[in-house]
Design an enzyme around this catalytic site. Structure first.
Site, PDB file in Angstrom:
ATOM      1  N   ASN A   9      44.021  37.148  36.861  1.00 10.85           N
ATOM      2  CA  ASN A   9      44.786  36.977  38.101  1.00 10.85           C
ATOM      3  C   ASN A   9      45.676  35.730  38.022  1.00 10.85           C
ATOM      4  O   ASN A   9      46.898  35.822  38.165  1.00 10.85           O
ATOM      5  CB  ASN A   9      43.804  36.896  39.290  1.00 10.85           C
ATOM      6  CG  ASN A   9      44.519  36.561  40.585  1.00 10.85           C
ATOM      7  OD1 ASN A   9      44.773  35.399  40.879  1.00 10.85           O
ATOM      8  ND2 ASN A   9      44.867  37.564  41.367  1.00 10.85           N
ATOM      9  N   LYS A  66      38.990  19.632  47.387  1.00 12.64           N
ATOM     10  CA  LYS A  66      40.141  20.528  47.223  1.00 12.64           C
ATOM     11  C   LYS A  66      40.846  20.720  48.567  1.00 12.64           C
ATOM     12  O   LYS A  66      42.060  20.629  48.664  1.00 12.64           O
ATOM     13  CB  LYS A  66      39.669  21.875  46.655  1.00 12.64           C
ATOM     14  CG  LYS A  66      40.804  22.728  46.138  1.00 12.64           C
ATOM     15  CD  LYS A  66      40.328  24.049  45.570  1.00 12.64           C
ATOM     16  CE  LYS A  66      39.637  23.899  44.231  1.00 12.64           C
ATOM     17  NZ  LYS A  66      39.391  25.180  43.570  1.00 12.64           N
ATOM     18  N   SER A 109      44.016  31.350  51.996  1.00  6.88           N
ATOM     19  CA  SER A 109      42.823  31.730  52.768  1.00  6.88           C
ATOM     20  C   SER A 109      42.888  31.098  54.161  1.00  6.88           C
ATOM     21  O   SER A 109      42.538  31.716  55.161  1.00  6.88           O
ATOM     22  CB  SER A 109      41.545  31.249  52.082  1.00  6.88           C
ATOM     23  OG  SER A 109      41.080  32.232  51.198  1.00  6.88           O
ATOM     24  N   LYS A 121      34.341  25.529  54.244  1.00  6.63           N
ATOM     25  CA  LYS A 121      35.087  26.645  53.667  1.00  6.63           C
ATOM     26  C   LYS A 121      34.762  26.742  52.199  1.00  6.63           C
ATOM     27  O   LYS A 121      34.780  25.742  51.484  1.00  6.63           O
ATOM     28  CB  LYS A 121      36.600  26.375  53.827  1.00  6.63           C
ATOM     29  CG  LYS A 121      37.485  27.480  53.307  1.00  6.63           C
ATOM     30  CD  LYS A 121      37.781  28.472  54.391  1.00  6.63           C
ATOM     31  CE  LYS A 121      38.458  29.732  53.905  1.00  6.63           C
ATOM     32  NZ  LYS A 121      37.538  30.744  53.394  1.00  6.63           N
ATOM     33  N   LYS A 159      29.964  26.377  49.959  1.00  5.39           N
ATOM     34  CA  LYS A 159      29.879  27.379  48.879  1.00  5.39           C
ATOM     35  C   LYS A 159      28.575  28.138  49.042  1.00  5.39           C
ATOM     36  O   LYS A 159      27.582  27.582  49.532  1.00  5.39           O
ATOM     37  CB  LYS A 159      29.897  26.699  47.503  1.00  5.39           C
ATOM     38  CG  LYS A 159      30.348  27.610  46.378  1.00  5.39           C
ATOM     39  CD  LYS A 159      31.857  27.692  46.333  1.00  5.39           C
ATOM     40  CE  LYS A 159      32.383  28.593  45.249  1.00  5.39           C
ATOM     41  NZ  LYS A 159      33.831  28.414  45.054  1.00  5.39           N
ATOM     42  N   THR A 198      46.969  31.632  44.158  1.00  6.70           N
ATOM     43  CA  THR A 198      46.495  30.591  43.244  1.00  6.70           C
ATOM     44  C   THR A 198      47.561  30.310  42.190  1.00  6.70           C
ATOM     45  O   THR A 198      47.905  29.151  41.912  1.00  6.70           O
ATOM     46  CB  THR A 198      45.168  31.018  42.588  1.00  6.70           C
ATOM     47  OG1 THR A 198      44.228  31.241  43.636  1.00  6.70           O
ATOM     48  CG2 THR A 198      44.636  29.959  41.652  1.00  6.70           C
TER      49      THR A 198
HETATM   50  P1  NAD Z   1      40.154  36.526  36.017  1.00  9.06           P
HETATM   51  O1  NAD Z   1      38.788  37.035  35.804  1.00  9.06           O
HETATM   52  O2  NAD Z   1      41.158  37.387  36.705  1.00  9.06           O
HETATM   53  O3  NAD Z   1      40.795  36.112  34.592  1.00  9.06           O
HETATM   54  C1  NAD Z   1      40.142  35.316  33.650  1.00  9.06           C
HETATM   55  C2  NAD Z   1      40.867  35.444  32.317  1.00  9.06           C
HETATM   56  O4  NAD Z   1      40.249  34.563  31.383  1.00  9.06           O
HETATM   57  C3  NAD Z   1      40.819  36.832  31.703  1.00  9.06           C
HETATM   58  O5  NAD Z   1      42.054  37.159  31.113  1.00  9.06           O
HETATM   59  C4  NAD Z   1      39.754  36.680  30.605  1.00  9.06           C
HETATM   60  O6  NAD Z   1      39.938  37.581  29.548  1.00  9.06           O
HETATM   61  C5  NAD Z   1      40.019  35.259  30.178  1.00  9.06           C
HETATM   62  N1  NAD Z   1      38.897  34.676  29.438  1.00  9.06           N
HETATM   63  C6  NAD Z   1      37.564  34.737  29.718  1.00  9.06           C
HETATM   64  N2  NAD Z   1      36.856  34.123  28.767  1.00  9.06           N
HETATM   65  C7  NAD Z   1      37.750  33.633  27.881  1.00  9.06           C
HETATM   66  C8  NAD Z   1      37.638  32.903  26.673  1.00  9.06           C
HETATM   67  N3  NAD Z   1      36.444  32.547  26.192  1.00  9.06           N
HETATM   68  N4  NAD Z   1      38.782  32.560  26.014  1.00  9.06           N
HETATM   69  C9  NAD Z   1      39.999  32.924  26.491  1.00  9.06           C
HETATM   70  N5  NAD Z   1      40.148  33.634  27.613  1.00  9.06           N
HETATM   71  C10 NAD Z   1      39.051  33.979  28.298  1.00  9.06           C
HETATM   72  O7  NAD Z   1      39.981  35.125  36.764  1.00  9.06           O
HETATM   73  P2  NAD Z   1      41.047  34.329  37.634  1.00  9.06           P
HETATM   74  O8  NAD Z   1      40.885  34.709  39.053  1.00  9.06           O
HETATM   75  O9  NAD Z   1      42.392  34.412  36.985  1.00  9.06           O
HETATM   76  O10 NAD Z   1      40.451  32.858  37.492  1.00  9.06           O
HETATM   77  C11 NAD Z   1      40.677  32.071  36.334  1.00  9.06           C
HETATM   78  C12 NAD Z   1      40.230  30.658  36.600  1.00  9.06           C
HETATM   79  O11 NAD Z   1      40.893  30.172  37.758  1.00  9.06           O
HETATM   80  C13 NAD Z   1      38.738  30.479  36.905  1.00  9.06           C
HETATM   81  O12 NAD Z   1      38.328  29.221  36.427  1.00  9.06           O
HETATM   82  C14 NAD Z   1      38.693  30.463  38.413  1.00  9.06           C
HETATM   83  O13 NAD Z   1      37.575  29.775  38.908  1.00  9.06           O
HETATM   84  C15 NAD Z   1      39.957  29.712  38.708  1.00  9.06           C
HETATM   85  N6  NAD Z   1      40.414  29.939  40.077  1.00  9.06           N
HETATM   86  C16 NAD Z   1      40.850  31.165  40.479  1.00  9.06           C
HETATM   87  C17 NAD Z   1      41.243  31.340  41.791  1.00  9.06           C
HETATM   88  C18 NAD Z   1      41.741  32.666  42.272  1.00  9.06           C
HETATM   89  O14 NAD Z   1      42.108  32.756  43.460  1.00  9.06           O
HETATM   90  N7  NAD Z   1      41.827  33.687  41.445  1.00  9.06           N
HETATM   91  C19 NAD Z   1      41.209  30.258  42.686  1.00  9.06           C
HETATM   92  C20 NAD Z   1      40.782  29.008  42.232  1.00  9.06           C
HETATM   93  C21 NAD Z   1      40.374  28.870  40.912  1.00  9.06           C
END
Ligand code: NAD
Length: 421
Positions: free
Chosen positions: A222, A95, A350, A71, A107, A191
């Site tokens: 998000n 995870k 998921s 997955k 992946k 998340t």
């Molecule tokens: P997203 O794209 O919705 O949000 C990312 C945020 O980070 C945005 O607000 C962006 O402006 C900010 N950002 C980017 N660069 C930056 C910087 N240099 N300094 C400060 N802020 C910055 O992404 P997301 O889905 O919220 O994911 C965020 C993290 O969580 C990632 O590492 C992602 O891998 C991890 N993650 C997300 C999920 C999910 O389901 N959304 C699941 C597991 C892990």
């Protein structure tokens, strides 16, 4: 997410070795888990809008399936490499195992720049990739999901292509689909909700009331924006937030709902009324109780860690803390809720989506959230107990919980040889 993840492969391998040593596991366990069981590299032609054919390269890494089908997400990015995909698939194995899902880790990725592609080209690319990897995936074999620059529409095209090849609707081949095609309620918030639950449990364990706790969040997308709302809903005070274009700080607290509206209209949290500007570095070292990196990897370095004032760090992002920082934080007694636990709510829902697809019975949102709560609380408690019993940090404890499960599964399957000889 950026592309320092091979670094994360080393980190994950390092954690694996240490956890195996601590659990006194046979050396074969590490040998099996330090490499993927299968990596598929594909090239496939895609017709561009001008009639030319371009050949794209894609990968699918299947790290380990001792606990269940592989997955993990699929990313579309110009810098996708085989090493990165392998590292991320390994991370998925841990995870899924730490939260007790019946899944292994996988992946995938396609080397492309989706911003340069028209919607039609993107659709043909998505279908082409799925045709190329179709022999290796399936609802009981390997179940992809969205990742960087892939989304529910792309998942819908991929599911449709796989279903056409098989001659039936295989909704369960992929998760993160739109709601009308078997997606799950509660996936978008999952998340952040999972992260919130781990923070709440950690605060309880430390005797820190959430009401009035001061929270700083790096990243307001998000994960970051939704966890801000969930914490504020419990009476916590979100005092600082930064995104890629700016930051907002108010020691009296910011309203995350208004902040989200403001960001939706201006594109950044910077300049939010009644707030002071703040940058990432200032935010990470701010005087607060709970710090949530929810943006990129490698943000909390050793130098920053020595200045961190928070009692709890919840890693919503993948790999936000460097190895050096980890050591510093442990010495300072900061409780780090590691990424493989803190952001596992996404893959957990998921899994719920896949269960709903396989049974054809769709759950109301309350049921999704209630089951997520159960999974996350159990995983947190197991990890926290391991942390106390073994005197290791929470990251090591999470790897140990995951590894114990993987070891048990591999042993019972006979992958580690016959015991009574
Ligand atoms: P997203 O794209 O919705 O949000 C990312 C945020 O980070 C945005 O607000 C962006 O402006 C900010 N950002 C980017 N660069 C930056 C910087 N240099 N300094 C400060 N802020 C910055 O992404 P997301 O889905 O919220 O994911 C965020 C993290 O969580 C990632 O590492 C992602 O891998 C991890 N993650 C997300 C999920 C999910 O389901 N959304 C699941 C597991 C892990």
């Amino acid at each position: 997410m950026s592309h320092s993840e091979p670094n994360c492969l080393d980190m994950a391998r390092g954690q694996l070795l240490k956890a195996a040593e601590k659990l006194a596991l046979p050396q074969e366990v590490c040998e099996i888990l330090s490499q993927p069981m299968r990596v598929v590299r594909v090239s496939f032609p895609v017709e561009m809008d001008d009639g030319r054919i371009r050949v794209f390269i894609g990968y699918r890494s299947q790290h380990n399936n001792a606990l269940g089908p592989f997955k993990g997400g699929i990313r579309f990015h110009p810098q996708v490499t085989m090493e990165e995909v392998i590292a991320l698939s390994m991370w998925m194995t841990f995870k899924c195992a730490v939260v007790g899902l019946p899944y292994g880790g996988g992946k995938g990725g396609v080397v492309c720049d989706p911003r340069e592609l028209s919607p039609g080209e993107l659709e043909r690319l998505s279908r082409g990739y799925i045709r190329a990897i179709a022999p290796f995936i399936g609802p009981h074999k390997d179940i992809p999901a969205p990742d960087v620059y892939t989304n529910p529409q792309i998942m819908a095209w991929m599911m449709d292509e796989f279903s056409r090849l098989k001659g039936y609707n295989a909704f369960g081949v992929i998760t993160g689909k739109p709601l009308s095609l078997g997606g799950s309620l509660g996936r978008k918030e999952a998340t952040a909700r999972g992260c919130f639950i781990t923070i709440r449990e950690m605060a309880k364990a430390l005797g820190l009331p959430l009401k009035g706790a001061r929270v700083a969040i790096q990243g307001f997308g998000n994960a970051g924006s939704i966890v801000a709302k969930l914490l504020a809903g419990e009476g916590a005070s979100v005092i600082a937030v930064v995104d890629s274009k700016g930051g907002a700080y108010n020691p009296e607290g910011l309203d995350p709902w208004k902040l989200a509206e403001y960001k939706a209209s201006t594109g950044t949290v910077g300049g939010f009324p009644h707030s002071k500007a703040i940058d990432s570095q200032q935010l990470l070292t701010l005087d607060c109780d709970i710090l949530i990196p929810a943006a990129l990897e490698n943000q909390i370095t050793g130098v920053i860690a020595s200045e961190v004032k928070a009692r709890i760090i919840a890693e919503a992002a993948n790999g936000p803390t460097t190895l050096e920082a980890d050591r510093v934080l442990q010495q300072k007694g900061v409780k780090v809720i590691p990424d493989i636990l803190a952001n596992a709510g996404g893959v957990t829902v998921s899994y719920f989506e896949w269960v709903q697809n396989n049974t054809g019975h769709y759950w109301p949102e309350e049921e999704v959230n209630c089951r997520l709560e159960q999974v996350m609380v159990r995983a947190f408690r197991e990890t926290y107990e391991m942390h106390l019993e073994q005197g290791v940090d929470m990251r090591m404890a999470a790897y140990m919980v995951a590894l114990r499960r993987l070891y048990e599964a591999m042993r019972l399957r006979g992958w580690l040889g016959t015991e009574e000889r």
